[in-house]
Write a protein that holds these residues in place. Structure first.
Motif, PDB file in Angstrom:
ATOM      1  N   LEU A  79       0.827  -1.197   0.000  1.00 18.36           N
ATOM      2  CA  LEU A  79       0.000   0.000   0.000  1.00 18.36           C
ATOM      3  C   LEU A  79       0.867   1.255   0.000  1.00 18.36           C
ATOM      4  O   LEU A  79       0.546   2.238  -0.675  1.00 18.36           O
ATOM      5  CB  LEU A  79      -0.918  -0.009   1.216  1.00 18.36           C
ATOM      6  N   LEU A  80       1.975   1.216   0.701  1.00 22.22           N
ATOM      7  CA  LEU A  80       2.905   2.344   0.706  1.00 22.22           C
ATOM      8  C   LEU A  80       3.524   2.544  -0.676  1.00 22.22           C
ATOM      9  O   LEU A  80       3.654   3.679  -1.151  1.00 22.22           O
ATOM     10  CB  LEU A  80       4.001   2.126   1.747  1.00 22.22           C
ATOM     11  N   SER A  85       0.847   4.077  -2.914  1.00 24.45           N
ATOM     12  CA  SER A  85       0.643   5.481  -2.551  1.00 24.45           C
ATOM     13  C   SER A  85       1.788   6.351  -3.051  1.00 24.45           C
ATOM     14  O   SER A  85       1.554   7.466  -3.534  1.00 24.45           O
ATOM     15  CB  SER A  85       0.526   5.621  -1.037  1.00 24.45           C
ATOM     16  N   THR A 121       1.240   6.807  -6.787  1.00 23.94           N
ATOM     17  CA  THR A 121       0.131   7.705  -7.060  1.00 23.94           C
ATOM     18  C   THR A 121       0.511   9.157  -6.793  1.00 23.94           C
ATOM     19  O   THR A 121       0.185  10.052  -7.588  1.00 23.94           O
ATOM     20  CB  THR A 121      -1.087   7.312  -6.204  1.00 23.94           C
ATOM     21  N   CYS A 122       1.210   9.395  -5.704  1.00 28.31           N
ATOM     22  CA  CYS A 122       1.643  10.759  -5.385  1.00 28.31           C
ATOM     23  C   CYS A 122       2.655  11.279  -6.407  1.00 28.31           C
ATOM     24  O   CYS A 122       2.583  12.440  -6.825  1.00 28.31           O
ATOM     25  CB  CYS A 122       2.233  10.814  -3.984  1.00 28.31           C
TER      26      CYS A 122
END
Length: 66
Positions: free
Chosen positions: A47-48, A51, A54-55
């Motif tokens: 998940l990290l 993320s 995505t960022c």
């Protein structure tokens, strides 16, 4: 930056190029975070990673398309 890029006669959105740039830079940051052991402190490393990708993608797209 143009909205479409011609690649062998096929028009691709320029966000595809940004996706590839983000993929390469995200991989490099992922290796750096793994080398420093930052994933030991994450609740869910996958998940990290998602993320982070995505960022980065949003940051690069906002920088290019003001």
């Amino acid at each position: 930056m143009p909205r479409e890029i011609a690649l062998f006669g096929v028009y691709l959105p320029s966000l595809t190029l940004l996706f590839l740039v983000t993929l390469a830079s995200g991989w490099a940051l992922d290796r750096l975070a793994a080398w420093f052991g930052l994933y030991r402190h994450a609740w869910h490393p996958t998940l990290l990673r998602m993320s982070l990708f995505t960022c980065l993608y949003g940051l690069i797209a906002l920088y290019i398309y003001r």
